[in-house]
Design a protein around this motif. Sequence first.
Motif, PDB file in Angstrom:
ATOM      1  N   PHE A 145       0.814  -1.218   0.000  1.00 23.33           N
ATOM      2  CA  PHE A 145       0.000   0.000   0.000  1.00 23.33           C
ATOM      3  C   PHE A 145       0.845   1.264   0.000  1.00 23.33           C
ATOM      4  O   PHE A 145       0.326   2.376   0.099  1.00 23.33           O
ATOM      5  N   ASN A 146       2.178   1.079  -0.085  1.00 27.12           N
ATOM      6  CA  ASN A 146       3.132   2.179  -0.216  1.00 27.12           C
ATOM      7  C   ASN A 146       2.991   3.253   0.877  1.00 27.12           C
ATOM      8  O   ASN A 146       3.109   4.449   0.610  1.00 27.12           O
ATOM      9  N   MET A 147       2.713   2.822   2.087  1.00 26.22           N
ATOM     10  CA  MET A 147       2.655   3.754   3.212  1.00 26.22           C
ATOM     11  C   MET A 147       4.068   4.043   3.712  1.00 26.22           C
ATOM     12  O   MET A 147       4.965   3.204   3.600  1.00 26.22           O
ATOM     13  N   ASN A 148       4.253   5.240   4.280  1.00 31.29           N
ATOM     14  CA  ASN A 148       5.534   5.511   4.900  1.00 31.29           C
ATOM     15  C   ASN A 148       5.622   4.746   6.230  1.00 31.29           C
ATOM     16  O   ASN A 148       4.635   4.181   6.711  1.00 31.29           O
ATOM     17  N   LYS A 149       6.806   4.712   6.824  1.00 26.88           N
ATOM     18  CA  LYS A 149       7.019   3.897   8.012  1.00 26.88           C
ATOM     19  C   LYS A 149       6.110   4.304   9.170  1.00 26.88           C
ATOM     20  O   LYS A 149       5.574   3.452   9.882  1.00 26.88           O
ATOM     21  N   THR A 150       5.939   5.608   9.346  1.00 30.26           N
ATOM     22  CA  THR A 150       5.100   6.087  10.453  1.00 30.26           C
ATOM     23  C   THR A 150       3.669   5.606  10.311  1.00 30.26           C
ATOM     24  O   THR A 150       3.066   5.087  11.259  1.00 30.26           O
ATOM     25  N   SER A 151       3.104   5.762   9.117  1.00 34.16           N
ATOM     26  CA  SER A 151       1.726   5.335   8.877  1.00 34.16           C
ATOM     27  C   SER A 151       1.591   3.821   9.024  1.00 34.16           C
ATOM     28  O   SER A 151       0.603   3.319   9.586  1.00 34.16           O
ATOM     29  N   ALA A 152       2.597   3.087   8.528  1.00 31.71           N
ATOM     30  CA  ALA A 152       2.560   1.626   8.623  1.00 31.71           C
ATOM     31  C   ALA A 152       2.598   1.172  10.082  1.00 31.71           C
ATOM     32  O   ALA A 152       1.900   0.231  10.473  1.00 31.71           O
ATOM     33  N   VAL A 153       3.408   1.854  10.886  1.00 35.48           N
ATOM     34  CA  VAL A 153       3.490   1.517  12.313  1.00 35.48           C
ATOM     35  C   VAL A 153       2.167   1.800  13.008  1.00 35.48           C
ATOM     36  O   VAL A 153       1.677   0.992  13.816  1.00 35.48           O
ATOM     37  N   ILE A 154       1.553   2.944  12.695  1.00 31.74           N
ATOM     38  CA  ILE A 154       0.267   3.312  13.316  1.00 31.74           C
ATOM     39  C   ILE A 154      -0.810   2.284  12.973  1.00 31.74           C
ATOM     40  O   ILE A 154      -1.564   1.833  13.850  1.00 31.74           O
ATOM     41  N   ILE A 155      -0.885   1.890  11.695  1.00 30.97           N
ATOM     42  CA  ILE A 155      -1.868   0.890  11.263  1.00 30.97           C
ATOM     43  C   ILE A 155      -1.617  -0.442  11.977  1.00 30.97           C
ATOM     44  O   ILE A 155      -2.548  -1.109  12.463  1.00 30.97           O
ATOM     45  N   THR A 156      -0.341  -0.828  12.067  1.00 30.35           N
ATOM     46  CA  THR A 156       0.003  -2.104  12.699  1.00 30.35           C
ATOM     47  C   THR A 156      -0.380  -2.113  14.165  1.00 30.35           C
ATOM     48  O   THR A 156      -0.991  -3.074  14.659  1.00 30.35           O
ATOM     49  N   VAL A 157      -0.029  -1.044  14.879  1.00 28.78           N
ATOM     50  CA  VAL A 157      -0.352  -0.957  16.305  1.00 28.78           C
ATOM     51  C   VAL A 157      -1.864  -0.976  16.518  1.00 28.78           C
ATOM     52  O   VAL A 157      -2.376  -1.644  17.430  1.00 28.78           O
ATOM     53  N   ALA A 158      -2.586  -0.258  15.669  1.00 29.12           N
ATOM     54  CA  ALA A 158      -4.052  -0.203  15.800  1.00 29.12           C
ATOM     55  C   ALA A 158      -4.688  -1.576  15.624  1.00 29.12           C
ATOM     56  O   ALA A 158      -5.675  -1.910  16.300  1.00 29.12           O
ATOM     57  N   LEU A 159      -4.105  -2.406  14.752  1.00 28.40           N
ATOM     58  CA  LEU A 159      -4.697  -3.711  14.454  1.00 28.40           C
ATOM     59  C   LEU A 159      -4.259  -4.809  15.417  1.00 28.40           C
ATOM     60  O   LEU A 159      -4.857  -5.902  15.415  1.00 28.40           O
ATOM     61  N   ILE A 160      -3.221  -4.563  16.222  1.00 30.94           N
ATOM     62  CA  ILE A 160      -2.812  -5.601  17.186  1.00 30.94           C
ATOM     63  C   ILE A 160      -3.332  -5.310  18.593  1.00 30.94           C
ATOM     64  O   ILE A 160      -3.131  -6.108  19.505  1.00 30.94           O
ATOM     65  N   LEU A 161      -4.012  -4.166  18.752  1.00 25.31           N
ATOM     66  CA  LEU A 161      -4.609  -3.832  20.039  1.00 25.31           C
ATOM     67  C   LEU A 161      -6.093  -4.208  20.029  1.00 25.31           C
ATOM     68  O   LEU A 161      -6.721  -4.221  18.986  1.00 25.31           O
ATOM     69  N   PRO A 162      -6.654  -4.554  21.211  1.00 27.10           N
ATOM     70  CA  PRO A 162      -8.092  -4.845  21.271  1.00 27.10           C
ATOM     71  C   PRO A 162      -8.893  -3.655  20.778  1.00 27.10           C
ATOM     72  O   PRO A 162      -8.485  -2.517  20.995  1.00 27.10           O
ATOM     73  N   PRO A 163     -10.030  -3.861  20.129  1.00 27.27           N
ATOM     74  CA  PRO A 163     -10.652  -5.168  19.852  1.00 27.27           C
ATOM     75  C   PRO A 163     -10.234  -5.782  18.520  1.00 27.27           C
ATOM     76  O   PRO A 163     -10.748  -6.824  18.128  1.00 27.27           O
ATOM     77  N   MET A 164      -9.271  -5.158  17.792  1.00 32.67           N
ATOM     78  CA  MET A 164      -8.897  -5.610  16.461  1.00 32.67           C
ATOM     79  C   MET A 164      -7.840  -6.710  16.494  1.00 32.67           C
ATOM     80  O   MET A 164      -7.487  -7.255  15.442  1.00 32.67           O
ATOM     81  N   ASN A 165      -7.320  -7.040  17.677  1.00 30.86           N
ATOM     82  CA  ASN A 165      -6.206  -7.986  17.745  1.00 30.86           C
ATOM     83  C   ASN A 165      -6.597  -9.395  17.278  1.00 30.86           C
ATOM     84  O   ASN A 165      -5.736 -10.170  16.864  1.00 30.86           O
ATOM     85  N   THR A 166      -7.900  -9.731  17.337  1.00 32.82           N
ATOM     86  CA  THR A 166      -8.341 -11.041  16.849  1.00 32.82           C
ATOM     87  C   THR A 166      -8.018 -11.196  15.359  1.00 32.82           C
ATOM     88  O   THR A 166      -7.593 -12.264  14.905  1.00 32.82           O
TER      89      THR A 166
END
Length: 336
Positions: free
Chosen positions: A286-307
């Motif tokens: 998706f050609n995101m920069n590192k900051t955006s990629a980190v934010i998306i990753t953190v958001a998806l590994i925290l509840p309730p999205m971690n499932t």
Amino acid sequence: MYLEDEIDNRNNTRKIVEAGLFAALTIVISFFVFYVPVIGMVALAVLPIPFAILYIRHDFKLAVSSLVVSIILVAVTMGIQIAVSVGSIYGPTGLALGYCFKNRVKMSRSVFLLAIVYIVGMALNVSFYLLFVDRNFIVNTIKSSIDLVRESFEQSIRITGTTIDSTQYEQLKQMIEAITPEMFLYLLPGGLVLYGFGVGFINFTVTRSILKRLRYEVIEITPFERVYIDNRIGALIIIITCLGIILDRTNLDIGKYIFSSAVVVLQFTLLLIGAAVIYYFAKNKFNMNKTSAVIITVALILPPMNTMALYIGFADLIFDFRKVDPNRLFKGRNKQ
């Protein structure tokens, strides 16, 4: 001939001096680790490094000799209990670090070896405490940990005041009250495994950073987006989890320990791999920069999205979306 003997004597003298200096340095670091709480947490990652450097600069025998001298000096100056900790945990960890860097063992295998050494050392250290210091050491430690969690909860409630509604308060209170010594014991093996790998990773990265500053040739760190778990190891964890379920259903106490610990390790592993996959696709597809990629990753590994991240990690264990596992089940063309 005389010149060669003189050079050998000078080299031997230098080795002995270095071993003595590193032994003295070990005493200083040990003091901070065991007597200065805040600084000690940082020094904890540094304590094995003198033995690692001796191993890299010279050889295994000299590093072991320095470790033996360090244990004796620590026992005399700070007591036998601290000396046992140095001799069972931090010294062997330093020797393992030295072996890994000297033989250029890749990062994943290095961290695995360090974790095993740390876990075995911790088991020996705890066994010493149980046999010679306090038979109730584990129980007292668990009770203290539970009391600390409950005190932290009560302090948080006092700080937040009315910002939390009664329903959330009751849910949190029930969760805290549900924490029992038995629960801690069931989760202890899995927690120790995860902690061992965490300590191994920290020791590896800190040692690598110091060696790099000293201009040593160091092992490359695997980028997070290429982190994976060998599907054979993943299968082993799943098998152990299933074994725990079967033993638990037969009302065997050991089944609860195996099942609870295996589930903790499996969930953490899948979550880690899921995070790596999410970061990889966010950054490379998706050609995101590192900051955006980190934010998306953190958001998806925290509840309730971690499932979702857990399912992604499990799917990657089977299909290896990034083609990074050389032992993957479905082999096609390797990703360049």
